[in-house]
Design a protein around this motif. Structure first.
Motif, PDB file in Angstrom:
ATOM      1  N   ALA A  84       3.349   2.888   7.409  1.00 52.09           N
ATOM      2  CA  ALA A  84       4.215   1.830   7.097  1.00 52.09           C
ATOM      3  C   ALA A  84       5.729   1.997   7.600  1.00 52.09           C
ATOM      4  CB  ALA A  84       4.264   1.781   5.435  1.00 52.09           C
ATOM      5  N   LEU A  85       5.891   3.456   7.939  1.00 51.79           N
ATOM      6  CA  LEU A  85       7.292   3.641   8.254  1.00 51.79           C
ATOM      7  C   LEU A  85       7.780   3.017   9.497  1.00 51.79           C
ATOM      8  CD1 LEU A  85       9.511   5.308   7.848  1.00 51.79           C
ATOM      9  CD2 LEU A  85       8.763   7.236   9.419  1.00 51.79           C
ATOM     10  N   PRO A  86       7.015   2.777  10.741  1.00 55.74           N
ATOM     11  CA  PRO A  86       7.590   2.065  11.657  1.00 55.74           C
ATOM     12  C   PRO A  86       7.766   0.499  11.314  1.00 55.74           C
ATOM     13  CG  PRO A  86       5.289   3.076  12.297  1.00 55.74           C
ATOM     14  CD  PRO A  86       5.655   3.336  10.871  1.00 55.74           C
ATOM     15  N   ILE A  87       7.062  -0.053  10.647  1.00 55.27           N
ATOM     16  CA  ILE A  87       7.466  -1.629  10.429  1.00 55.27           C
ATOM     17  C   ILE A  87       8.416  -1.888   9.669  1.00 55.27           C
ATOM     18  CG2 ILE A  87       4.492  -2.011  10.551  1.00 55.27           C
ATOM     19  CD1 ILE A  87       4.870  -2.316   7.501  1.00 55.27           C
ATOM     20  N   SER A  88       9.022  -0.693   9.191  1.00 56.85           N
ATOM     21  CA  SER A  88      10.400  -0.956   8.308  1.00 56.85           C
ATOM     22  C   SER A  88      11.640  -0.472   9.151  1.00 56.85           C
ATOM     23  CB  SER A  88      10.272  -0.206   7.114  1.00 56.85           C
ATOM     24  OG  SER A  88      10.059   1.008   7.144  1.00 56.85           O
ATOM     25  N   MET A  89      11.280   0.567  10.024  1.00 55.16           N
ATOM     26  CA  MET A  89      12.369   1.258  10.845  1.00 55.16           C
ATOM     27  C   MET A  89      12.840   0.370  11.794  1.00 55.16           C
ATOM     28  SD  MET A  89      11.556   5.254  10.920  1.00 55.16           S
ATOM     29  CE  MET A  89      13.198   5.451  12.019  1.00 55.16           C
ATOM     30  N   HIS A 144       9.693   2.382   1.666  1.00 53.58           N
ATOM     31  CA  HIS A 144      10.127   1.510   0.494  1.00 53.58           C
ATOM     32  C   HIS A 144      11.671   1.715   0.303  1.00 53.58           C
ATOM     33  CE1 HIS A 144       9.559   5.251  -1.767  1.00 53.58           C
ATOM     34  NE2 HIS A 144      10.371   4.717  -2.687  1.00 53.58           N
ATOM     35  N   ASN A 145      12.181   2.768   0.544  1.00 53.36           N
ATOM     36  CA  ASN A 145      13.708   2.989   0.158  1.00 53.36           C
ATOM     37  C   ASN A 145      14.458   1.939   1.169  1.00 53.36           C
ATOM     38  OD1 ASN A 145      14.077   4.958  -1.651  1.00 53.36           O
ATOM     39  ND2 ASN A 145      14.049   6.695  -0.410  1.00 53.36           N
ATOM     40  N   LEU A 146      14.002   1.661   2.338  1.00 56.12           N
ATOM     41  CA  LEU A 146      14.666   0.868   3.402  1.00 56.12           C
ATOM     42  C   LEU A 146      14.888  -0.439   2.698  1.00 56.12           C
ATOM     43  CD1 LEU A 146      13.230   1.934   6.812  1.00 56.12           C
ATOM     44  CD2 LEU A 146      15.324   3.056   5.386  1.00 56.12           C
ATOM     45  N   LEU A 185       0.719  -1.316   0.121  1.00 59.71           N
ATOM     46  CA  LEU A 185      -0.185   0.032   0.003  1.00 59.71           C
ATOM     47  C   LEU A 185       0.835   1.310  -0.149  1.00 59.71           C
ATOM     48  CD1 LEU A 185      -2.772  -1.064   2.474  1.00 59.71           C
ATOM     49  CD2 LEU A 185      -3.039  -0.847   0.046  1.00 59.71           C
ATOM     50  N   ALA A 186       2.026   1.046   0.729  1.00 57.58           N
ATOM     51  CA  ALA A 186       2.879   2.088   0.741  1.00 57.58           C
ATOM     52  C   ALA A 186       3.408   2.625  -0.574  1.00 57.58           C
ATOM     53  CB  ALA A 186       3.951   1.953   1.915  1.00 57.58           C
ATOM     54  N   ILE A 187       4.103   1.492  -1.323  1.00 61.45           N
ATOM     55  CA  ILE A 187       4.564   1.490  -2.642  1.00 61.45           C
ATOM     56  C   ILE A 187       3.439   2.219  -3.557  1.00 61.45           C
ATOM     57  CG2 ILE A 187       5.498   0.270  -4.652  1.00 61.45           C
ATOM     58  CD1 ILE A 187       6.760  -1.649  -2.467  1.00 61.45           C
ATOM     59  N   ILE A 188       2.319   1.801  -3.693  1.00 59.44           N
ATOM     60  CA  ILE A 188       1.208   2.379  -4.474  1.00 59.44           C
ATOM     61  C   ILE A 188       0.941   3.581  -4.127  1.00 59.44           C
ATOM     62  CG2 ILE A 188      -1.239   1.977  -4.846  1.00 59.44           C
ATOM     63  CD1 ILE A 188      -1.048  -0.968  -4.400  1.00 59.44           C
ATOM     64  N   ALA A 189       0.832   4.127  -2.582  1.00 61.61           N
ATOM     65  CA  ALA A 189       0.877   5.391  -2.311  1.00 61.61           C
ATOM     66  C   ALA A 189       1.717   6.236  -3.028  1.00 61.61           C
ATOM     67  CB  ALA A 189       0.824   5.452  -0.977  1.00 61.61           C
TER      68      ALA A 189
END
Length: 450
Positions: free
Chosen positions: A395-400, A228-230, A113-117
């Motif tokens: 989406a940021l916390p689930i990657s950081m 998505h950059n991470l 969803l973050a990538i689509i956003a």
């Protein structure tokens, strides 16, 4: 049955040979490239409006916010590169080792969803650029953006090195255009230098009829560290081929990847500063509330009454070209990231062209719907940018959090584990960014409901 883990982005993994025994510059050149693909996410069309509006409304005040956000981004991207090099896994694969299958699926859906956003922002930017340059209606321009799937197919035939070169060329184009326009605008250099020192006015300044300085600061921060950059960086650093069993070779890879990342992110930092400086120099104190959309900015760059002697159709055209370059840049990296998270979280692979087509078709649907039902106008589709930031913030916390946990684990990283200062700074940055992004979500929802 034994499950065999595939390499991340197997099509490009280990395809670029690193020459042994060469000098520093030749080795740095061989490792350079992944940083450029990552830097794209820090200068997408969504960043443009926020930075220019910040300058138009509050002059150079928010330059310190861009600086702090960029430093945090550099720290996190270095950790991503180190994770990929040391473990041989991208962030999606490594995160999956920490959670169960159901959780991995949930994380994949959220990240998609973050990538689509993010993709929606690129569609909007590219379509508006086509409208400004060639007077193509927005609805048609959005449809045309589907065709860039063929661009990616051609590029993949030539290998990742050619993609890196193209992306760097587009970044350089954007940099040169805005540097040229800022030089012509003749900003106050002393005020610019002073603005890099954080000031309390960031929390209190508010222009009547416009967003507060703090809200715009939240937007800058929220758009700077893209989740998505991470995932992307942890994967594409593995495209270099060297002896991964050699500890010194791994150490060198981390060193050169760090230099590459910081150099490229410095470019994105400068470009974002140039955008804000351009907004401040040209528009601050001159009806800044009217400067809120790409089309308005394009028109203003041609308006001698608004901008002054530097106004010209050439400057406006260069602005639109830079916008188109920004949208195409992020298009390339978005497809790669989508493949990474799909393979990493759920072990599912699609050919690049299918992945690209599916993501783009999903992304253009809300843009087409807005254009068709609400009117073929830029102000309508640009309102979607506010919604896309909400998904990115979620989406940021689930990657950081997994990134910091994994790179701070001696069990996984060995002697390449994060040092204590990195761990402290990393968790501090995570808490601050997550807190600010929650605030951004709250204020965005309030703004949309008001």
């Amino acid at each position: 049955m034994r499950i065999v883990r595939k390499n991340s982005l197997e099509e490009i993994n280990g395809t670029i040979l690193i020459p042994a025994g060469r000098g520093f510059l030749k080795k740095l050149f061989a490792f350079s490239g992944p940083g450029a693909l990552v830097a794209v996410g820090y200068m997408d069309p969504g960043n443009w409006i926020t930075s220019i509006q910040g300058g138009a409304l509050y002059s150079y005040l928010l330059l310190s916010v861009i600086l702090i956000s960029s430093l945090i981004a550099m720290l996190l991207q270095v950790m991503c590169a180190k994770l990929g090099i040391v473990t041989g896994m991208d962030l999606a694969q490594a995160t999956k080792t920490l959670v169960g299958k159901r959780t991995a699926i949930a994380l994949w859906i959220t990240t998609e969803l973050a990538i689509i956003a993010t993709e929606i922002a690129e569609v909007i930017g590219s379509a508006i650029a086509l409208n400004l340059l060639f007077k193509i209606p927005l609805l048609l321009g959005v449809s045309i953006t589907v065709l860039d799937v063929f661009l990616l197919l051609v590029l993949m035939k030539f290998g990742i090195r050619k993609i890196e070169a193209l992306v760097f060329t587009l970044i350089a184009t954007i940099f040169i255009i805005f540097a040229y326009e800022v030089v012509l605008a003749n900003p106050n250099l002393l005020s610019i230098v002073h603005a890099f020192i954080p000031q309390s006015d960031i929390f209190t300044a508010h222009v009547s009829g416009g967003d507060s300085a703090f809200f715009i600061a939240l937007g800058i921060i929220g758009a700077t560290v893209m989740p998505h950059n991470l995932y992307l960086h942890s994967s594409i650093v593995q495209s270099r081929k060297y002896d991964r069993s050699d500890e010194q070779a791994v150490k060198d890879a981390i060193r050169y990847a760090t230099i590459d990342s910081n150099i490229q992110l410095s470019f994105s930092f400068i470009i974002n500063c140039l955008l804000l400086i351009l907004g401040a120099t040209l528009f601050f104190g001159k009806h800044p509330n009217e400067i809120g959309r790409f089309a308005q900015l394009y028109d203003v760059l041609q308006d001698h009454n608004m901008v002054g002697a530097i106004a010209s159709s050439t400057l406006a055209t260069l602005f639109a070209v830079a916008l188109l370059a920004s949208g195409q840049n992020a298009t390339i990296t978005g497809t790669l990231t989508g493949q990474i998270v799909m393979e990493g979280f759920i072990n599912f692979h699609l050919p690049f062209w299918q992945r690209r087509m599916i993501t783009r078709l999903i992304a253009i649907m809300p843009v087409v719907a807005c254009s068709y039902f609400l009117g073929d106008k830029g102000d309508v589709v640009e309102k979607l940018l506010a919604y896309t930031q909400v998904f990115l913030s979620i989406a940021l916390p689930i990657s950081m959090v997994p990134l910091l946990y994994l790179t701070s684990s001696r069990k996984r990283m060995g002697k390449f584990v994060n040092c204590r200062p990195f761990i402290i700074l990393g968790w501090l940055a995570t808490v601050i960014l997550v807190g600010l992004n929650i605030q951004l979500i709250i204020e965005t929802i309030q703004m949309l409901l008001s």
